[in-house]
Motif scaffolding. Sequence first.
Motif, short mmCIF file in Angstrom:
data_model
loop_
_atom_site.label_atom_id
_atom_site.label_comp_id
_atom_site.label_asym_id
_atom_site.label_seq_id
_atom_site.Cartn_x
_atom_site.Cartn_y
_atom_site.Cartn_z
N HIS A 89 0.83 -1.20 0.00
CA HIS A 89 0.00 0.00 0.00
C HIS A 89 0.87 1.26 0.00
O HIS A 89 0.66 2.18 -0.79
CB HIS A 89 -0.91 -0.03 1.23
CG HIS A 89 -1.79 1.16 1.34
ND1 HIS A 89 -2.81 1.41 0.44
CD2 HIS A 89 -1.79 2.21 2.21
CE1 HIS A 89 -3.40 2.55 0.76
NE2 HIS A 89 -2.80 3.06 1.83
N ARG A 90 1.86 1.27 0.87
CA ARG A 90 2.74 2.45 0.95
C ARG A 90 3.58 2.59 -0.33
O ARG A 90 3.84 3.69 -0.80
CB ARG A 90 3.68 2.33 2.15
CG ARG A 90 2.97 2.49 3.47
CD ARG A 90 3.93 2.26 4.62
NE ARG A 90 3.20 2.16 5.87
CZ ARG A 90 3.68 1.59 6.97
NH1 ARG A 90 4.88 1.07 6.98
NH2 ARG A 90 2.96 1.54 8.06
N VAL A 91 3.97 1.43 -0.88
CA VAL A 91 4.75 1.46 -2.12
C VAL A 91 3.91 2.10 -3.23
O VAL A 91 4.37 3.01 -3.93
CB VAL A 91 5.18 0.03 -2.53
CG1 VAL A 91 5.66 -0.01 -3.97
CG2 VAL A 91 6.28 -0.48 -1.60
N ALA A 92 2.67 1.66 -3.34
CA ALA A 92 1.81 2.19 -4.41
C ALA A 92 1.62 3.69 -4.24
O ALA A 92 1.68 4.45 -5.22
CB ALA A 92 0.46 1.47 -4.38
N LYS A 93 1.45 4.12 -3.00
CA LYS A 93 1.26 5.55 -2.72
C LYS A 93 2.51 6.35 -3.11
O LYS A 93 2.41 7.41 -3.72
CB LYS A 93 0.97 5.70 -1.23
CG LYS A 93 0.22 6.95 -0.87
CD LYS A 93 -0.17 6.93 0.59
CE LYS A 93 -0.48 8.35 1.03
NZ LYS A 93 -0.57 8.51 2.46
N SER A 94 3.65 5.80 -2.77
CA SER A 94 4.89 6.53 -3.05
C SER A 94 5.26 6.50 -4.52
O SER A 94 6.08 7.31 -4.97
CB SER A 94 6.04 5.94 -2.23
OG SER A 94 5.82 6.18 -0.88
N ARG A 95 4.71 5.55 -5.26
CA ARG A 95 5.04 5.47 -6.69
C ARG A 95 4.15 6.37 -7.54
O ARG A 95 4.41 6.55 -8.72
CB ARG A 95 4.94 4.02 -7.16
CG ARG A 95 6.09 3.15 -6.66
CD ARG A 95 6.42 2.06 -7.66
NE ARG A 95 7.44 1.16 -7.17
CZ ARG A 95 8.75 1.35 -7.34
NH1 ARG A 95 9.19 2.43 -7.95
NH2 ARG A 95 9.61 0.46 -6.87
N LYS A 96 3.09 6.90 -6.93
CA LYS A 96 2.22 7.79 -7.70
C LYS A 96 3.01 9.04 -8.09
O LYS A 96 3.81 9.53 -7.29
CB LYS A 96 1.04 8.23 -6.82
CG LYS A 96 -0.11 7.27 -6.83
CD LYS A 96 -1.31 7.96 -6.21
CE LYS A 96 -2.31 6.94 -5.73
NZ LYS A 96 -3.15 7.44 -4.66
N PRO A 97 2.75 9.58 -9.27
CA PRO A 97 3.47 10.80 -9.64
C PRO A 97 3.16 11.91 -8.63
O PRO A 97 2.04 12.00 -8.14
CB PRO A 97 2.90 11.15 -11.02
CG PRO A 97 2.10 9.98 -11.46
CD PRO A 97 1.80 9.13 -10.27
#
Length: 305
Positions: free
Chosen positions: A153-161
Amino acid sequence: MDNPYLIHGPALISFSGGRTSAYMLKQIIDAHGGKLPDDVHVCFANTGKEREETLAFVNECAVRWGVKVHWLEFRSRKTSLPIEERFAEVTFETASRAGEPFETLIRCKSYTPNAVMRWCTAELKVRVMKWFMQARGYRNWTNVIGLRHDEAHRVAKSRKPNKEVWTNSLPMDDAKATQRDVFRFWFGKLSIGDVVNLIRKIGMEAVAHLLPQGFDLGLFGFEGNCDGCMLKARAKLWEIERTKPGTLQWWSDMEVVGNGQFVTEYSYAELIRDVQKQPDLFSGGLFDTDPDMDAECGTWCAEAA
Ligand code: SF4
């Protein structure tokens, strides 16, 4: 494919003082043959409310691994000041230990942060590191953060532009490194509970020969980051006050200074009273493997700042 731990500068490595980001830092140092490029900077943002164990751990990583860690602290929100005067670079010896940067911020804003308005992360950590890079003349850079592959979840959030001047890089996710790798790196075949309890019983020096790295943080996951952080569950805050009485007093004082509560449902004065009334309600070891607070809180809202 490139080794994910090979970092191309300019870059900022955000070192939270937890085992996960320390693991990442060591992999990056090793990938570079023991010495980071001059435009790759390692920063630790001290709020003044970190546990002494965390400060000692950050210092020990720097000394043992021969890497320069920049210790940064918030000083002012005044945009009229030059960037380099809005934060200070300190050392292990001179770092704040009584919450001064955090208190200055609460006094500036005249209210306490809370779980919804969690500006402490953005102001004390994310923005301070941004100022550090800007003060060195960088306009754009890579922000290297220690999120593991199993923190989807945190990875996906941090990968957002994001609209920021940096681009996030998550080498542990790219390398598919999980908590198991981090624990094996620090504890070998032991568990976090074994190690932390042993360190508390007989001291780090006596335990060192059992540890693959020869040292450790010496804290359970929930004890990391700011000692009384409002994101920690109530039972964990009780446990923190029970095992280290007096820890929550600063937080209670700040609720008076900021004229508000960190958590809507209860005040820190109530938490302290709960523990004073029932000191043996909780038993140690409840949270041995809880990884919640191992990650830098700044990585949870990396788009803020
Ligand atoms: S650890 Fe908690 S209190 Fe400290 S800066 Fe992060 S969110 Fe705020």
